[in-house]
Design a protein around this motif. Sequence first.
Motif, PDB file in Angstrom:
ATOM      1  N   ALA A 128      -7.316   6.148  -2.134  1.00  0.00           N
ATOM      2  CA  ALA A 128      -8.579   6.565  -1.534  1.00  0.00           C
ATOM      3  C   ALA A 128      -8.364   7.863  -0.755  1.00  0.00           C
ATOM      4  CB  ALA A 128      -9.116   5.479  -0.613  1.00  0.00           C
ATOM      5  N   PRO A 129      -9.145   8.911  -1.041  1.00  0.00           N
ATOM      6  CA  PRO A 129      -8.891  10.206  -0.411  1.00  0.00           C
ATOM      7  C   PRO A 129      -9.570  10.360   0.940  1.00  0.00           C
ATOM      8  CG  PRO A 129     -10.648  10.437  -2.010  1.00  0.00           C
ATOM      9  CD  PRO A 129     -10.214   9.002  -2.069  1.00  0.00           C
ATOM     10  N   SER A 130      -8.939  11.148   1.793  1.00  0.00           N
ATOM     11  CA  SER A 130      -9.578  11.644   3.008  1.00  0.00           C
ATOM     12  C   SER A 130      -9.041  13.039   3.255  1.00  0.00           C
ATOM     13  CB  SER A 130      -9.297  10.738   4.215  1.00  0.00           C
ATOM     14  OG  SER A 130      -7.910  10.598   4.442  1.00  0.00           O
TER      15      SER A 130
ATOM     16  N   LEU B  11     -14.465  15.988  -0.986  1.00  0.00           N
ATOM     17  CA  LEU B  11     -15.525  15.834   0.015  1.00  0.00           C
ATOM     18  C   LEU B  11     -16.734  15.102  -0.553  1.00  0.00           C
ATOM     19  CD1 LEU B  11     -15.540  19.360   1.695  1.00  0.00           C
ATOM     20  CD2 LEU B  11     -15.136  17.207   2.892  1.00  0.00           C
ATOM     21  N   GLY B  12     -16.815  15.025  -1.875  1.00  0.00           N
ATOM     22  CA  GLY B  12     -18.010  14.477  -2.506  1.00  0.00           C
ATOM     23  C   GLY B  12     -19.172  15.449  -2.462  1.00  0.00           C
ATOM     24  N   ALA B  13     -18.853  16.746  -2.329  1.00  0.00           N
ATOM     25  CA  ALA B  13     -19.885  17.776  -2.260  1.00  0.00           C
ATOM     26  C   ALA B  13     -20.162  18.322  -3.657  1.00  0.00           C
ATOM     27  CB  ALA B  13     -19.448  18.917  -1.349  1.00  0.00           C
ATOM     28  N   PRO B  14     -21.415  18.642  -3.974  1.00  0.00           N
ATOM     29  CA  PRO B  14     -21.714  19.248  -5.271  1.00  0.00           C
ATOM     30  C   PRO B  14     -20.949  20.560  -5.445  1.00  0.00           C
ATOM     31  CG  PRO B  14     -23.733  18.584  -4.152  1.00  0.00           C
ATOM     32  CD  PRO B  14     -22.634  18.453  -3.150  1.00  0.00           C
ATOM     33  N   LEU B  15     -20.547  20.828  -6.666  1.00  0.00           N
ATOM     34  CA  LEU B  15     -19.843  22.082  -6.942  1.00  0.00           C
ATOM     35  C   LEU B  15     -20.675  23.285  -6.531  1.00  0.00           C
ATOM     36  CD1 LEU B  15     -17.358  23.468  -8.129  1.00  0.00           C
ATOM     37  CD2 LEU B  15     -18.434  23.298 -10.394  1.00  0.00           C
ATOM     38  N   ASP B  16     -21.995  23.168  -6.590  1.00  0.00           N
ATOM     39  CA  ASP B  16     -22.851  24.291  -6.208  1.00  0.00           C
ATOM     40  C   ASP B  16     -22.742  24.645  -4.732  1.00  0.00           C
ATOM     41  OD1 ASP B  16     -23.791  24.750  -8.747  1.00  0.00           O
ATOM     42  OD2 ASP B  16     -25.611  23.552  -8.502  1.00  0.00           O
ATOM     43  N   LEU B  17     -22.101  23.790  -3.926  1.00  0.00           N
ATOM     44  CA  LEU B  17     -21.936  24.074  -2.496  1.00  0.00           C
ATOM     45  C   LEU B  17     -20.502  24.471  -2.137  1.00  0.00           C
ATOM     46  CD1 LEU B  17     -24.070  21.199  -0.873  1.00  0.00           C
ATOM     47  CD2 LEU B  17     -24.780  23.511  -1.547  1.00  0.00           C
TER      48      LEU B  17
ATOM     49  N   ALA C 235       0.833  -1.200   0.000  1.00  0.00           N
ATOM     50  CA  ALA C 235       0.000   0.000   0.000  1.00  0.00           C
ATOM     51  C   ALA C 235       0.871   1.256   0.000  1.00  0.00           C
ATOM     52  CB  ALA C 235      -0.916   0.002   1.219  1.00  0.00           C
ATOM     53  N   ASP C 236       0.319   2.342  -0.460  1.00  0.00           N
ATOM     54  CA  ASP C 236       1.060   3.603  -0.398  1.00  0.00           C
ATOM     55  C   ASP C 236       0.148   4.720   0.092  1.00  0.00           C
ATOM     56  OD1 ASP C 236       0.014   5.332  -2.776  1.00  0.00           O
ATOM     57  OD2 ASP C 236       0.451   3.400  -3.704  1.00  0.00           O
ATOM     58  N   THR C 237       0.786   5.687   0.723  1.00  0.00           N
ATOM     59  CA  THR C 237       0.087   6.851   1.270  1.00  0.00           C
ATOM     60  C   THR C 237       0.779   8.118   0.792  1.00  0.00           C
ATOM     61  OG1 THR C 237      -0.686   5.689   3.238  1.00  0.00           O
ATOM     62  CG2 THR C 237      -0.535   8.085   3.379  1.00  0.00           C
ATOM     63  N   THR C 238      -0.001   9.093   0.380  1.00  0.00           N
ATOM     64  CA  THR C 238       0.528  10.402   0.008  1.00  0.00           C
ATOM     65  C   THR C 238      -0.277  11.485   0.712  1.00  0.00           C
ATOM     66  OG1 THR C 238       1.212   9.613  -2.184  1.00  0.00           O
ATOM     67  CG2 THR C 238       0.977  11.993  -1.904  1.00  0.00           C
ATOM     68  N   PHE C 239       0.422  12.448   1.298  1.00  0.00           N
ATOM     69  CA  PHE C 239      -0.213  13.628   1.866  1.00  0.00           C
ATOM     70  C   PHE C 239       0.025  14.807   0.918  1.00  0.00           C
ATOM     71  CE2 PHE C 239       0.875  11.288   5.818  1.00  0.00           C
ATOM     72  CZ  PHE C 239      -0.394  11.189   6.381  1.00  0.00           C
ATOM     73  N   ILE C 240      -1.015  15.568   0.628  1.00  0.00           N
ATOM     74  CA  ILE C 240      -0.877  16.780  -0.179  1.00  0.00           C
ATOM     75  C   ILE C 240      -1.404  17.961   0.629  1.00  0.00           C
ATOM     76  CG2 ILE C 240      -1.569  17.983  -2.278  1.00  0.00           C
ATOM     77  CD1 ILE C 240      -1.685  15.326  -3.699  1.00  0.00           C
TER      78      ILE C 240
ATOM     79  N   SER D  48      -4.723  23.231   3.901  1.00  0.00           N
ATOM     80  CA  SER D  48      -5.695  22.141   3.915  1.00  0.00           C
ATOM     81  C   SER D  48      -4.952  20.865   3.538  1.00  0.00           C
ATOM     82  CB  SER D  48      -6.841  22.405   2.937  1.00  0.00           C
ATOM     83  OG  SER D  48      -7.545  23.589   3.308  1.00  0.00           O
ATOM     84  N   VAL D  49      -5.304  19.754   4.161  1.00  0.00           N
ATOM     85  CA  VAL D  49      -4.521  18.525   4.016  1.00  0.00           C
ATOM     86  C   VAL D  49      -5.375  17.411   3.421  1.00  0.00           C
ATOM     87  CG1 VAL D  49      -3.047  16.828   5.156  1.00  0.00           C
ATOM     88  CG2 VAL D  49      -3.154  19.172   6.034  1.00  0.00           C
ATOM     89  N   LEU D  50      -4.936  16.910   2.269  1.00  0.00           N
ATOM     90  CA  LEU D  50      -5.513  15.717   1.658  1.00  0.00           C
ATOM     91  C   LEU D  50      -4.603  14.535   1.933  1.00  0.00           C
ATOM     92  CD1 LEU D  50      -6.455  17.037  -1.909  1.00  0.00           C
ATOM     93  CD2 LEU D  50      -8.048  16.493  -0.068  1.00  0.00           C
ATOM     94  N   ALA D  51      -5.180  13.393   2.253  1.00  0.00           N
ATOM     95  CA  ALA D  51      -4.422  12.158   2.399  1.00  0.00           C
ATOM     96  C   ALA D  51      -4.992  11.130   1.433  1.00  0.00           C
ATOM     97  CB  ALA D  51      -4.508  11.638   3.834  1.00  0.00           C
ATOM     98  N   PHE D  52      -4.105  10.379   0.787  1.00  0.00           N
ATOM     99  CA  PHE D  52      -4.519   9.318  -0.131  1.00  0.00           C
ATOM    100  C   PHE D  52      -3.875   8.016   0.335  1.00  0.00           C
ATOM    101  CE2 PHE D  52      -4.738  13.236  -2.527  1.00  0.00           C
ATOM    102  CZ  PHE D  52      -5.932  13.121  -3.233  1.00  0.00           C
ATOM    103  N   HIS D  53      -4.689   7.045   0.704  1.00  0.00           N
ATOM    104  CA  HIS D  53      -4.187   5.731   1.086  1.00  0.00           C
ATOM    105  C   HIS D  53      -4.657   4.748   0.032  1.00  0.00           C
ATOM    106  CE1 HIS D  53      -2.593   2.617   3.657  1.00  0.00           C
ATOM    107  NE2 HIS D  53      -3.739   1.951   3.581  1.00  0.00           N
ATOM    108  N   ASP D  54      -3.696   4.203  -0.716  1.00  0.00           N
ATOM    109  CA  ASP D  54      -4.029   3.373  -1.880  1.00  0.00           C
ATOM    110  C   ASP D  54      -4.972   4.111  -2.827  1.00  0.00           C
ATOM    111  OD1 ASP D  54      -2.425   1.258  -1.272  1.00  0.00           O
ATOM    112  OD2 ASP D  54      -4.002   0.000  -0.426  1.00  0.00           O
TER     113      ASP D  54
END
Length: 237
Positions: free
Chosen positions: A190-192, A164-170, A2-7, A182-188
């Motif tokens: 998959a974003p969080s 976030l899976g939020a509509p662009l209108d929001l 598995a791999d993890t990347t923080f952006i 702001s911190v994005l994490a990707f594990h394999d």
Amino acid sequence: MADTTFILLIRHGENEYVANHKLAGRTPGVHLNDRGRAQAEALVKLLEEQPLAAIYSSPLVRCVETARPLAAARNLPVIEEPAFLEVDYGDWHGADLRELAKLPEWRKVQHTPSTFRFPNGESLREVQNRAVAGVEMVRQRHPNEVVAVFAHGDVIRTTLAHYLGAPLDLFQRIVVQTASISVLAFHDGAPSILAMNWTATLPKLEIKTDPAAAAHPTDGSAPSGDATAVIATAERR
């Protein structure tokens, strides 16, 4: 394995257009003001414990100027990436935001931005698509690394809305201040989202191999199923 990347998505520091309520957009020669330069220097301290492997930036000068002190402190180049360029606001470049707010089109920008194209400029859907493509490029290029990306408010907010899976209108509900992180994490892959609009010292981000933790993670993520997986932990300091 598995791999993890923080952006780390970092908005540029303050400039006179921000201070005077003007829409800088892609106007050339918009430099940081005194507060913006202080914010850029403060980011060096805020991120001193983060194991940065690369620094990317929008090519616009206010972003590059925000990135430079951190890059100098880490002896890393600033990689200019057009995917993170500011929105092309077209005819609205340089306008006073208080005057733009009086236009009937302003309501569309605020309430139905997915349907709006700036006059002689981009649509926000196009902005989101290219910015997310840029993040995915960085993620794939830097497995098991922490990367900083310096960009612009609407670029970061539309990107966060996507993950976030939020509509662009929001997306207008998301607040991203100057020099915030702001911190994005990707594990394999998959974003969080670990943080948004952070302006204080971040928890320390670590990437390490720990078979026991991979099987029983303590960060609230699901077990990876791979005893040799690379995992990520965030320690609050």
